[in-house]
Design a protein around this motif. Structure first.
Motif, short mmCIF file in Angstrom:
data_model
loop_
_atom_site.label_atom_id
_atom_site.label_comp_id
_atom_site.label_asym_id
_atom_site.label_seq_id
_atom_site.Cartn_x
_atom_site.Cartn_y
_atom_site.Cartn_z
N PRO A 153 -46.08 92.97 -58.34
CA PRO A 153 -44.97 91.68 -58.50
C PRO A 153 -43.52 91.96 -58.24
O PRO A 153 -42.88 91.04 -57.58
CB PRO A 153 -45.07 91.68 -60.09
N VAL A 154 -43.10 93.29 -58.06
CA VAL A 154 -41.83 93.50 -57.62
C VAL A 154 -41.55 92.97 -55.92
O VAL A 154 -40.57 92.05 -55.76
CB VAL A 154 -41.32 94.78 -57.85
N VAL A 155 -42.55 93.53 -55.33
CA VAL A 155 -42.71 93.23 -53.99
C VAL A 155 -42.74 91.42 -53.79
O VAL A 155 -42.10 90.87 -52.84
CB VAL A 155 -43.75 93.83 -53.23
N PHE A 156 -43.66 90.88 -54.46
CA PHE A 156 -44.02 89.35 -54.30
C PHE A 156 -42.71 88.95 -54.76
O PHE A 156 -42.27 87.73 -54.29
CB PHE A 156 -44.97 89.14 -55.46
N VAL A 157 -41.92 89.16 -55.89
CA VAL A 157 -40.65 88.52 -56.20
C VAL A 157 -39.64 88.50 -54.94
O VAL A 157 -38.86 87.68 -54.55
CB VAL A 157 -40.20 89.00 -57.52
N LEU A 158 -39.59 89.67 -54.51
CA LEU A 158 -38.60 89.96 -53.41
C LEU A 158 -38.82 89.33 -52.15
O LEU A 158 -38.05 88.29 -51.65
CB LEU A 158 -38.56 91.43 -52.88
N LEU A 159 -40.05 89.19 -51.60
CA LEU A 159 -40.58 88.28 -50.62
C LEU A 159 -40.42 86.99 -50.88
O LEU A 159 -39.94 86.12 -49.83
CB LEU A 159 -41.81 88.81 -50.03
N ALA A 160 -40.90 86.40 -51.75
CA ALA A 160 -40.98 84.91 -52.06
C ALA A 160 -39.51 84.49 -52.22
O ALA A 160 -39.20 83.36 -51.88
CB ALA A 160 -41.78 84.74 -53.45
N GLY A 161 -38.71 85.33 -52.94
CA GLY A 161 -37.11 84.84 -53.33
C GLY A 161 -36.44 84.74 -51.89
O GLY A 161 -35.88 83.87 -51.76
N VAL A 162 -36.80 85.85 -50.98
CA VAL A 162 -36.02 85.73 -49.89
C VAL A 162 -36.40 84.40 -49.05
O VAL A 162 -35.53 83.78 -48.26
CB VAL A 162 -36.53 86.96 -48.87
N GLN A 163 -37.74 84.09 -49.01
CA GLN A 163 -38.25 82.90 -48.35
C GLN A 163 -37.52 81.70 -48.89
O GLN A 163 -37.37 80.60 -48.10
CB GLN A 163 -39.71 82.95 -48.24
N TYR A 164 -37.66 81.71 -50.20
CA TYR A 164 -37.01 80.42 -51.17
C TYR A 164 -35.45 80.27 -50.58
O TYR A 164 -35.05 79.27 -50.12
CB TYR A 164 -37.56 80.32 -52.29
N LEU A 165 -34.76 81.63 -50.49
CA LEU A 165 -33.38 81.31 -50.21
C LEU A 165 -33.08 81.05 -48.70
O LEU A 165 -32.01 80.61 -48.28
CB LEU A 165 -32.77 82.70 -50.72
N LYS A 166 -34.16 81.10 -47.76
CA LYS A 166 -33.82 80.89 -46.57
C LYS A 166 -34.25 79.53 -46.25
O LYS A 166 -34.05 78.84 -45.10
CB LYS A 166 -34.81 81.71 -45.55
#
Length: 82
Positions: A15-28
């Motif tokens: 879940p940590v990796v998921f939140v990190l990767l999804a968050g970066v994509q959303y912020l992009k």
């Protein structure tokens, strides 16, 4: 084999990796659905690769300083010298 230890670690890491990767994509600027899909796919891929390599190292008795899965008394011969 330290299966319980690995399951616990990966249940935290996924879940940590998921939140990190999804968050970066959303912020992009990507859409939320794309960011979630990207996070799920790539977090599962990255954790799977790491787990497979860790299992391989464990089976081949290759020590990992970070993982600490093998007993300390099985050190390579160059580390036994004083």
């Amino acid at each position: 084999m330290p299966i319980k230890k690995w399951i616990f670690q990966y249940s935290i890491a996924l879940p940590v990796v998921f939140v990190l990767l999804a968050g970066v994509q959303y912020l992009k600027g990507q859409s939320l659905s794309y960011a979630i899909e990207f996070g799920v796919i790539w977090s599962v891929i990255s954790i799977s690769i790491f787990a497979a390599r860790r299992f391989y190292n464990f089976r081949k008795n290759i020590a990992c300083e970070l993982c600490n899965d093998l007993p300390l008394n099985k050190m390579p011969s160059d580390k036994k010298r004083n």
